[in-house]
Design an enzyme around this catalytic site. Structure first.
Site, short mmCIF file in Angstrom:
data_model
loop_
_atom_site.label_atom_id
_atom_site.label_comp_id
_atom_site.label_asym_id
_atom_site.label_seq_id
_atom_site.Cartn_x
_atom_site.Cartn_y
_atom_site.Cartn_z
CB CYS A 92 -1.24 2.24 8.48
SG CYS A 92 -1.91 1.37 7.20
CB CYS A 105 5.58 5.32 4.45
SG CYS A 105 6.96 6.75 4.33
CB CYS A 161 -0.59 0.56 1.31
SG CYS A 161 -1.98 0.76 1.25
#
Length: 269
Positions: free
Chosen positions: A224, A248, A140
């Site tokens: 998240c 990330c 993602c």
């Protein structure tokens, strides 16, 4: 603006100064060495404004998440470079409060805001129902952050990050200057303490992210990110359901590069 506004001098926070100023393996090249020697010879002699204005950086942008402490970096840098492009990755998963805060800050500081978004066809193929974060948060992040950032920073030679050493163990040895793939990356606030950030907020009366008051010291995408308990690591609420994930994936090492797919990786070898 007072010189103090351009960052604190070195203070011993329980870590040897030489180790805090260390460079990662492969992180030094001719340009970085020259910039390091001129503007960051040691943590007691920093010239961050001079560094930010040096033409060796080429075309420079700020990448900002408009998270809890982002406005400090933005105010700090635009005081030196008023027209610098500010890149925001709109993942489609941000808190509504973050988007409203982004607009408030951009208006207040007169930012040259540029919004990058994920490729719609890639989202349709890889995340048609918008729930990829639940089963594969790394994937993602790749399609919603890493790929859009790759495209957004393509026209630039260097970029500025707001990361700081106190934000967690993974950032404890963060240098002020580093390579991020082929780009130069500057972390102007790497050596700041949390107290420096609080003082800067107060001195310039900067707006706080509304979610801070709800226990969010680090703010990413809504699915998240969760509140953290007092005294916990600032980033403990990021990907709390996935303990091995702490970033990330938009920050590369000195020898890193973006890879879009396994096929791209094979072709690049």
């Amino acid at each position: 603006m007072a010189q103090d506004d351009y960052g604190p001098v070195w203070r011993d926070a329980g870590t040897d100064a030489s180790s805090m100023n260390s460079w990662p393996s492969g992180g030094i090249d001719e340009i970085l060495s020259e910039l390091q020697e001129r503007y960051v010879p040691d943590m007691a002699h920093l010239d961050i404004p001079g560094l930010l204005k040096d033409t060796k950086l080429g075309r420079t942008a700020i990448v900002s998440s408009f998270g809890a402490e982002s406005v400090v970096l933005l105010h700090y840098v635009v005081s030196v470079l008023p027209d610098i492009p500010v890149l925001f990755l709109d993942t489609g998963k941000h808190f509504p409060e973050t988007l409203a805060y982004r607009d408030e800050v951009a208006d207040a500081l007169g930012l040259n805001l540029q919004v990058a978004t994920p490729d719609s066809s890639l989202l349709e193929k890889e995340d048609p129902y918008g729930v990829l974060y639940g089963r594969d948060p790394n994937a993602c992040c790749t399609i919603r952050k890493t790929f859009p950032l790759q495209d957004a920073i393509a026209p630039f030679d260097s970029w500025i990050s707001g990361r700081k050493r106190y934000q967690g163990a993974s950032r404890a040895a963060l240098p002020i200057l580093e390579r991020d793939g082929e780009k130069i990356k500057i972390n102007p606030m790497a050596s700041w303490l949390e107290s420096d950030v609080r003082a800067y907020f107060a001195r310039h009366d900067l707006p706080r992210h509304p979610l801070e008051a709800n226990g969010y010291p680090s703010i990413g995408c809504a699915p998240c990110t969760q509140p953290v308990a007092a005294g916990d690591d600032q980033r403990a609420g990021r990907w709390a359901h996935m303990p091995d994930k702490t970033e990330c994936g938009i920050h590369l090492g000195p020898d890193g590069r973006f890879v879009r797919s396994a096929q791209d990786r094979r072709e690049g070898e």
